[in-house]
Write a protein that holds these residues in place. Structure first.
Motif, PDB file in Angstrom:
ATOM      1  N   GLN A 105       0.993  -1.727  -0.223  1.00  0.00           N
ATOM      2  CA  GLN A 105      -0.249   0.110  -0.173  1.00  0.00           C
ATOM      3  C   GLN A 105       0.503   1.298  -0.109  1.00  0.00           C
ATOM      4  O   GLN A 105       0.708   2.505  -1.031  1.00  0.00           O
ATOM      5  CB  GLN A 105      -0.885  -0.131   0.875  1.00  0.00           C
ATOM      6  N   LEU A 106       1.846   1.515   0.797  1.00  0.00           N
ATOM      7  CA  LEU A 106       2.606   2.083   1.038  1.00  0.00           C
ATOM      8  C   LEU A 106       3.518   2.210  -0.698  1.00  0.00           C
ATOM      9  O   LEU A 106       3.327   3.941  -0.696  1.00  0.00           O
ATOM     10  CB  LEU A 106       3.638   1.955   1.527  1.00  0.00           C
ATOM     11  N   PHE A 107       3.880   1.299  -1.238  1.00  0.00           N
ATOM     12  CA  PHE A 107       4.774   2.136  -2.533  1.00  0.00           C
ATOM     13  C   PHE A 107       3.362   2.335  -3.796  1.00  0.00           C
ATOM     14  O   PHE A 107       4.039   3.038  -4.593  1.00  0.00           O
ATOM     15  CB  PHE A 107       5.353   0.271  -3.267  1.00  0.00           C
ATOM     16  N   ASN A 108       1.945   1.732  -3.470  1.00  0.00           N
ATOM     17  CA  ASN A 108       1.015   1.990  -4.199  1.00  0.00           C
ATOM     18  C   ASN A 108       0.688   3.657  -4.163  1.00  0.00           C
ATOM     19  O   ASN A 108       0.610   4.651  -5.130  1.00  0.00           O
ATOM     20  CB  ASN A 108      -0.159   1.721  -4.000  1.00  0.00           C
ATOM     21  N   ASN A 109       1.210   4.207  -2.516  1.00  0.00           N
ATOM     22  CA  ASN A 109       0.881   5.620  -2.697  1.00  0.00           C
ATOM     23  C   ASN A 109       2.284   6.462  -2.932  1.00  0.00           C
ATOM     24  O   ASN A 109       2.163   7.635  -3.793  1.00  0.00           O
ATOM     25  CB  ASN A 109       1.118   5.462  -1.663  1.00  0.00           C
ATOM     26  N   ILE A 110       3.363   6.073  -3.395  1.00  0.00           N
ATOM     27  CA  ILE A 110       4.391   6.374  -3.314  1.00  0.00           C
ATOM     28  C   ILE A 110       4.044   6.858  -4.895  1.00  0.00           C
ATOM     29  O   ILE A 110       4.535   7.562  -5.595  1.00  0.00           O
ATOM     30  CB  ILE A 110       5.741   5.577  -3.059  1.00  0.00           C
ATOM     31  N   ILE A 164       3.310   9.945 -10.166  1.00  0.00           N
ATOM     32  CA  ILE A 164       2.562  10.396 -11.641  1.00  0.00           C
ATOM     33  C   ILE A 164       1.805  11.178 -10.570  1.00  0.00           C
ATOM     34  O   ILE A 164       1.521  11.915 -12.093  1.00  0.00           O
ATOM     35  CB  ILE A 164       1.898   8.810 -11.806  1.00  0.00           C
ATOM     36  N   PHE A 165       0.896  11.270 -10.237  1.00  0.00           N
ATOM     37  CA  PHE A 165      -0.239  12.432 -10.607  1.00  0.00           C
ATOM     38  C   PHE A 165      -0.209  13.813  -9.640  1.00  0.00           C
ATOM     39  O   PHE A 165      -0.619  14.564  -9.701  1.00  0.00           O
ATOM     40  CB  PHE A 165      -1.703  11.997  -9.327  1.00  0.00           C
ATOM     41  N   VAL A 166       0.523  13.377  -8.746  1.00  0.00           N
ATOM     42  CA  VAL A 166       1.205  15.107  -8.152  1.00  0.00           C
ATOM     43  C   VAL A 166       2.708  15.950  -8.595  1.00  0.00           C
ATOM     44  O   VAL A 166       3.092  15.154  -9.039  1.00  0.00           O
ATOM     45  CB  VAL A 166       1.119  14.795  -6.159  1.00  0.00           C
ATOM     46  N   LYS A 167       2.039  17.647  -9.171  1.00  0.00           N
ATOM     47  CA  LYS A 167       2.806  18.426  -9.370  1.00  0.00           C
ATOM     48  C   LYS A 167       3.770  18.206  -8.424  1.00  0.00           C
ATOM     49  O   LYS A 167       3.820  18.745  -7.660  1.00  0.00           O
ATOM     50  CB  LYS A 167       2.042  19.425  -9.586  1.00  0.00           C
ATOM     51  N   SER A 168       5.224  17.910  -8.924  1.00  0.00           N
ATOM     52  CA  SER A 168       6.222  18.240  -7.734  1.00  0.00           C
ATOM     53  C   SER A 168       7.198  18.804  -8.748  1.00  0.00           C
ATOM     54  O   SER A 168       8.168  18.337  -9.302  1.00  0.00           O
ATOM     55  CB  SER A 168       6.699  16.639  -7.088  1.00  0.00           C
ATOM     56  N   PRO A 169       8.444  18.666  -7.756  1.00  0.00           N
ATOM     57  CA  PRO A 169       9.626  18.856  -8.775  1.00  0.00           C
ATOM     58  C   PRO A 169      10.500  18.187  -9.199  1.00  0.00           C
ATOM     59  O   PRO A 169      10.422  16.912  -8.660  1.00  0.00           O
ATOM     60  CB  PRO A 169      10.539  19.856  -7.991  1.00  0.00           C
ATOM     61  N   ASP A 170      11.349  17.977 -10.054  1.00  0.00           N
ATOM     62  CA  ASP A 170      11.587  17.133 -10.357  1.00  0.00           C
ATOM     63  C   ASP A 170      13.189  16.724  -9.574  1.00  0.00           C
ATOM     64  O   ASP A 170      13.231  15.353  -9.889  1.00  0.00           O
ATOM     65  CB  ASP A 170      12.862  17.572 -11.831  1.00  0.00           C
ATOM     66  N   PRO A 171      13.714  17.179  -8.161  1.00  0.00           N
ATOM     67  CA  PRO A 171      14.306  16.241  -7.514  1.00  0.00           C
ATOM     68  C   PRO A 171      13.274  15.288  -6.581  1.00  0.00           C
ATOM     69  O   PRO A 171      13.835  14.053  -6.393  1.00  0.00           O
ATOM     70  CB  PRO A 171      15.144  17.229  -6.308  1.00  0.00           C
ATOM     71  N   VAL A 172      12.217  15.953  -6.581  1.00  0.00           N
ATOM     72  CA  VAL A 172      11.455  15.865  -5.271  1.00  0.00           C
ATOM     73  C   VAL A 172      11.014  13.506  -6.161  1.00  0.00           C
ATOM     74  O   VAL A 172      11.194  12.782  -6.033  1.00  0.00           O
ATOM     75  CB  VAL A 172      10.237  15.684  -5.283  1.00  0.00           C
ATOM     76  N   LYS A 173      10.666  14.047  -7.685  1.00  0.00           N
ATOM     77  CA  LYS A 173      10.151  12.874  -7.931  1.00  0.00           C
ATOM     78  C   LYS A 173      11.701  12.193  -8.612  1.00  0.00           C
ATOM     79  O   LYS A 173      11.058  10.764  -8.260  1.00  0.00           O
ATOM     80  CB  LYS A 173       9.856  13.529 -10.177  1.00  0.00           C
ATOM     81  N   LYS A 174      12.769  12.407  -8.723  1.00  0.00           N
ATOM     82  CA  LYS A 174      13.796  11.377  -9.079  1.00  0.00           C
ATOM     83  C   LYS A 174      13.898  11.070  -7.798  1.00  0.00           C
ATOM     84  O   LYS A 174      14.313   9.261  -7.508  1.00  0.00           O
ATOM     85  CB  LYS A 174      15.411  12.547  -8.810  1.00  0.00           C
ATOM     86  N   ILE A 192      10.991   3.871  -6.061  1.00  0.00           N
ATOM     87  CA  ILE A 192      10.409   2.782  -6.227  1.00  0.00           C
ATOM     88  C   ILE A 192      11.254   1.759  -7.118  1.00  0.00           C
ATOM     89  O   ILE A 192      10.960   0.416  -6.954  1.00  0.00           O
ATOM     90  CB  ILE A 192       9.277   3.184  -7.295  1.00  0.00           C
ATOM     91  N   GLU A 193      12.161   2.188  -7.459  1.00  0.00           N
ATOM     92  CA  GLU A 193      13.293   1.233  -8.340  1.00  0.00           C
ATOM     93  C   GLU A 193      14.491   0.503  -7.160  1.00  0.00           C
ATOM     94  O   GLU A 193      13.954  -1.134  -7.677  1.00  0.00           O
ATOM     95  CB  GLU A 193      14.373   1.984  -8.633  1.00  0.00           C
ATOM     96  N   LEU A 194      14.359   0.666  -5.956  1.00  0.00           N
ATOM     97  CA  LEU A 194      14.801   0.087  -4.738  1.00  0.00           C
ATOM     98  C   LEU A 194      13.936  -0.821  -4.177  1.00  0.00           C
ATOM     99  O   LEU A 194      14.829  -1.979  -4.106  1.00  0.00           O
ATOM    100  CB  LEU A 194      14.902   1.014  -3.657  1.00  0.00           C
ATOM    101  N   HIS A 195      12.662  -0.863  -4.121  1.00  0.00           N
ATOM    102  CA  HIS A 195      12.275  -1.695  -3.739  1.00  0.00           C
ATOM    103  C   HIS A 195      11.698  -3.094  -5.146  1.00  0.00           C
ATOM    104  O   HIS A 195      11.705  -3.806  -5.261  1.00  0.00           O
ATOM    105  CB  HIS A 195      11.035  -1.082  -3.288  1.00  0.00           C
TER     106      HIS A 195
END
Length: 83
Positions: A33-38, A43-53, A59-62
């Motif tokens: 559920q945590l990773f579904n939220n992440i 995907i859906f929340v507007k965030s700066p590139d460093p946050v997205k990264k 996600i990749e670590l998991h």
């Protein structure tokens, strides 16, 4: 909701990288559920590139079973000079 800086996701990054593997073993449904939220935030929340990264790195670590390959480490930490 707009995440304004990477400092907002740093605590999440620290906690997941510290206990993620144990949480997956002890409570896989919670981690799912945590990773579904992440994923949804990525995907859906507007965030700066460093946050997205940072979110993408989690996600990749998991997906990589808690051990990023050298190519991913070079991407996330280019100044580290990982061969």
């Amino acid at each position: 909701m707009i995440h304004k800086s990477v400092t907002e996701v740093e605590p999440l990054f620290f906690v997941i990288t510290t206990i993620g593997k144990d949480l997956e073993a002890e409570s896989p449904q919670v981690l799912k559920q945590l990773f579904n939220n992440i994923r949804d935030i990525y995907i859906f929340v507007k965030s700066p590139d460093p946050v997205k990264k940072t979110l993408l790195q989690l996600i990749e670590l998991h997906a990589a079973k808690w051990q990023l390959p050298a190519s991913a480490l070079r991407y996330y930490y280019p100044a580290a000079g990982i061969a």
